[in-house]
Design an enzyme around this catalytic site. Structure first.
Site, PDB file in Angstrom:
ATOM      1  N   LEU A 276       0.812  -1.204   0.000  1.00  0.00           N
ATOM      2  CA  LEU A 276       0.000   0.000   0.000  1.00  0.00           C
ATOM      3  C   LEU A 276       0.848   1.257   0.000  1.00  0.00           C
ATOM      4  O   LEU A 276       1.822   1.358   0.751  1.00  0.00           O
ATOM      5  CB  LEU A 276      -0.868  -0.006   1.273  1.00  0.00           C
TER       6      LEU A 276
ATOM      7  N   ASP B  75      -0.102   8.498   2.118  1.00  0.00           N
ATOM      8  CA  ASP B  75       0.304   9.916   2.067  1.00  0.00           C
ATOM      9  C   ASP B  75       1.676  10.140   1.421  1.00  0.00           C
ATOM     10  O   ASP B  75       2.630   9.421   1.734  1.00  0.00           O
ATOM     11  CB  ASP B  75       0.452  10.506   3.475  1.00  0.00           C
TER      12      ASP B  75
ATOM     13  N   GLN C 148       3.972   6.918   2.359  1.00  0.00           N
ATOM     14  CA  GLN C 148       3.653   5.993   3.447  1.00  0.00           C
ATOM     15  C   GLN C 148       3.488   4.618   2.822  1.00  0.00           C
ATOM     16  O   GLN C 148       2.680   4.440   1.895  1.00  0.00           O
ATOM     17  CB  GLN C 148       2.345   6.407   4.127  1.00  0.00           C
TER      18      GLN C 148
ATOM     19  N   SER D  95       3.517  10.088   8.828  1.00  0.00           N
ATOM     20  CA  SER D  95       3.754  11.149   7.842  1.00  0.00           C
ATOM     21  C   SER D  95       4.559  12.324   8.366  1.00  0.00           C
ATOM     22  O   SER D  95       4.601  12.590   9.570  1.00  0.00           O
ATOM     23  CB  SER D  95       2.414  11.643   7.306  1.00  0.00           C
TER      24      SER D  95
ATOM     25  N   ARG E  79       0.040  14.334  14.980  1.00  0.00           N
ATOM     26  CA  ARG E  79       0.995  13.762  14.016  1.00  0.00           C
ATOM     27  C   ARG E  79       1.134  14.622  12.769  1.00  0.00           C
ATOM     28  O   ARG E  79       0.470  15.622  12.612  1.00  0.00           O
ATOM     29  CB  ARG E  79       0.560  12.342  13.627  1.00  0.00           C
ATOM     30  N   ASP E  80       2.012  14.178  11.873  1.00  0.00           N
ATOM     31  CA  ASP E  80       2.223  14.743  10.537  1.00  0.00           C
ATOM     32  C   ASP E  80       2.890  16.125  10.586  1.00  0.00           C
ATOM     33  O   ASP E  80       2.340  17.111  10.080  1.00  0.00           O
ATOM     34  CB  ASP E  80       0.890  14.829   9.749  1.00  0.00           C
TER      35      ASP E  80
ATOM     36  N   GLU F 123      -5.722  15.981   9.639  1.00  0.00           N
ATOM     37  CA  GLU F 123      -4.485  15.283   9.286  1.00  0.00           C
ATOM     38  C   GLU F 123      -3.688  16.119   8.274  1.00  0.00           C
ATOM     39  O   GLU F 123      -4.230  16.927   7.535  1.00  0.00           O
ATOM     40  CB  GLU F 123      -4.812  13.904   8.700  1.00  0.00           C
TER      41      GLU F 123
END
Ligand code: FRU
Length: 485
Positions: free
Chosen positions: A43, A46, A62, A106, A165-166, A224
């Site tokens: 898979l 991001d 990702q 991410s 996150r990110d 996000e």
């Protein structure tokens, strides 16, 4: 749909040979893209660490190696000199430290003193599966591989939930400081951005506060992948709000929006100059990231994941899914944001396909209109039924796009028909088709619509009405599908 156990999803990749057979198998799929970045196996979601550095574009995605499932995430590295010819460069950042033991999540890139650095979320979980997100950094080493800092830069704020996150890292010259925006969720489950600042990139990070975005105190449950850029003196804030439905997006609860406005770092306020808009009106577009290091005051370069969290795509059966969009230029004209494929994409265009021939799996369809009602059905059956139905209604001032006529249907529950509103009458469509995606640019990028699409046997006809001109041209391959891990 295959059921994965936690052990299977979070298995650590010990040796590339464990997935060579998987790559051999999936590379034969008719849905493998030829000019879009896609996962080497498993898979891709991001885009991460997107940067122009030393004349070369670095991009990571990702990556979950094992299949079309969100499990243990790595950053997988691809490189290009022109944003269209991409080659696989292998695993970028591995979840091999305690602070990122359940995933390198991410993040973004920044250059400083001639070096390229990456900031990401270390997704730590303890034995009870309790999550602690850390903000971590790495540096591009001399061998072209990122090398992690030994310790995280900072941990989570206790007064917000585990959803932090990110990191988007950037420098603000007026403040002579670095900043990080982090996507987060407040204690009462609202989406927000946390702001950190420091004079130094690798030490002294302090929490500055929660970003104020007047009018958007209650938009979704998590924001996000926040990102900020500046185009022609206008600030642009992007993020992907979740856990809410938004007008124009049917039943979907995952979105990617932007606002133009003004960012004030003294008050930590982003004041929108107009209501938010969807970055892309399509079904499958999420987690867009702006490239760092482009340093052009009039444009930003953006890339995004063709896919959505919690959605499932037909290639899941083949143990892979996801792809990146074409890299696009973002510009502002007359106060409006325009999004067009980067110029090098046009260099891939080849010969014209004679009218009546089957649509190639990789092509661009260019059509011009005079603002009256029009229709275009892509990948329809020979008898005119089915296909991706694109309808322009001059009265509605919108294109309606319906994918329910395709033999391979997916994500029906989030809606199979969406509208792309246009502020001006329809003059032009440019539709970039690759083996499993379609990106529709209307009126020179005034609005864009991205969707996955999986044409099956007997679905290669094109039917149209209402245009003043139409042509189909082949597009040459520009991504390699080599096994580099
Ligand atoms: C967005 C996202 C990010 C996170 C990453 C994990 O799709 O959920 O918030 O860092 O994916 O893969």
């Amino acid at each position: 749909m295959r059921e994965w156990t936690r052990e299977e999803r979070y298995r650590v990749l010990q040796d590339p040979e464990e997935i060579r057979g998987l790559h051999e198998r999936i590379r034969k799929s008719v849905y493998r893209q030829t000019y879009h970045v896609q996962p080497v196996t498993g898979l891709s979601s991001d885009p991460n660490g997107f940067a122009l550095y030393d004349g070369v574009y670095h991009l990571f995605y990702q990556w979950c190696p094992w299949g079309a499932v969100h499990g243990l995430k790595y950053w997988y590295h691809v490189i290009s000199e022109d944003l269209v010819h991409w080659h696989n460069a292998g695993v970028g950042i591995k979840p091999d430290a305690d602070f990122d033991n359940r995933g390198v999540h991410s993040g973004s890139a920044i250059t400083k003193d001639g070096e390229l650095y990456f900031f990401y979320t270390g997704n730590h979980r303890d034995e009870n599966w309790v999550r602690t997100p850390y903000t971590c950094a790495a540096k591009l080493g001399e061998d072209g591989k990122p090398v992690k800092l030994e310790k995280p830069l900072f941990g989570p704020r206790p007064d917000y939930t585990e959803h932090q996150r990110d990191p988007k890292v950037f420098y603000v010259p007026e403040k002579e400081s670095y900043y990080i925006f982090i996507g987060a969720q407040t204690a009462d489950l609202k989406g927000c951005v946390l702001v950190y600042t420091s004079k130094d990139l690798f030490s002294g990070w302090a929490f500055a506060g929660q970003l104020k975005v007047p009018g958007y105190e209650s938009l979704g449950g998590m924001w996000e992948c926040p990102c900020i850029g500046r185009i022609g003196g206008t600030d642009v804030l992007l993020f992907s709000p979740q856990y809410t439905k938004l007008p124009g997006r049917s039943e979907s609860t995952n979105h990617n929006i932007y606002m133009t406005g003004r960012m004030d770092f003294d008050t930590l306020t982003f004041t929108p100059s107009a209501p938010f808009k969807h970055l892309d009106y399509g079904f499958d577009f999420y987690a867009a990231q702006l490239a760092s290091g482009v340093d052009d005051p009039d444009k930003e370069i953006i890339i995004s994941w063709i896919g959505l969290p919690d959605n499932h795509y037909p290639t899941e059966e083949e143990d892979w899914e996801g792809s990146m969009t074409l890299p696009r230029e973002l510009r502002i004209r007359d106060g409006r944001l325009y999004q067009t494929p980067v110029p090098s994409v046009y260099g891939l265009i080849g010969e014209t396909v004679p009218a009546g021939e089957d649509l190639p799996r990789a092509c661009v369809i260019t059509a011009e209109y005079d603002g009256n009602d029009a229709s275009l059905d892509l990948f329809a059956k020979k008898d005119g039924s089915g296909g991706l139905k694109i309808r322009y209604s001059a009265d509605a001032g919108a294109l309606s796009i319906d994918r329910s006529g395709m033999a391979k249907r997916f994500n029906e529950s989030v809606g199979e028909q969406l509208d792309m509103p246009l502020e001006e009458p329809l003059k032009k469509l440019e539709i970039f088709v690759d083996h499993s995606s379609v990106e529709i640019f209307a009126n020179d990028g005034a609005a864009v619509f991205t969707t996955h699409l999986y044409p099956a046997e007997g679905e290669f006809s094109l039917f149209s009405s209402g245009e003043t001109s139409l042509k189909v041209q082949r597009i040459g391959a520009s991504v390699t599908d080599d096994f580099v891990v």
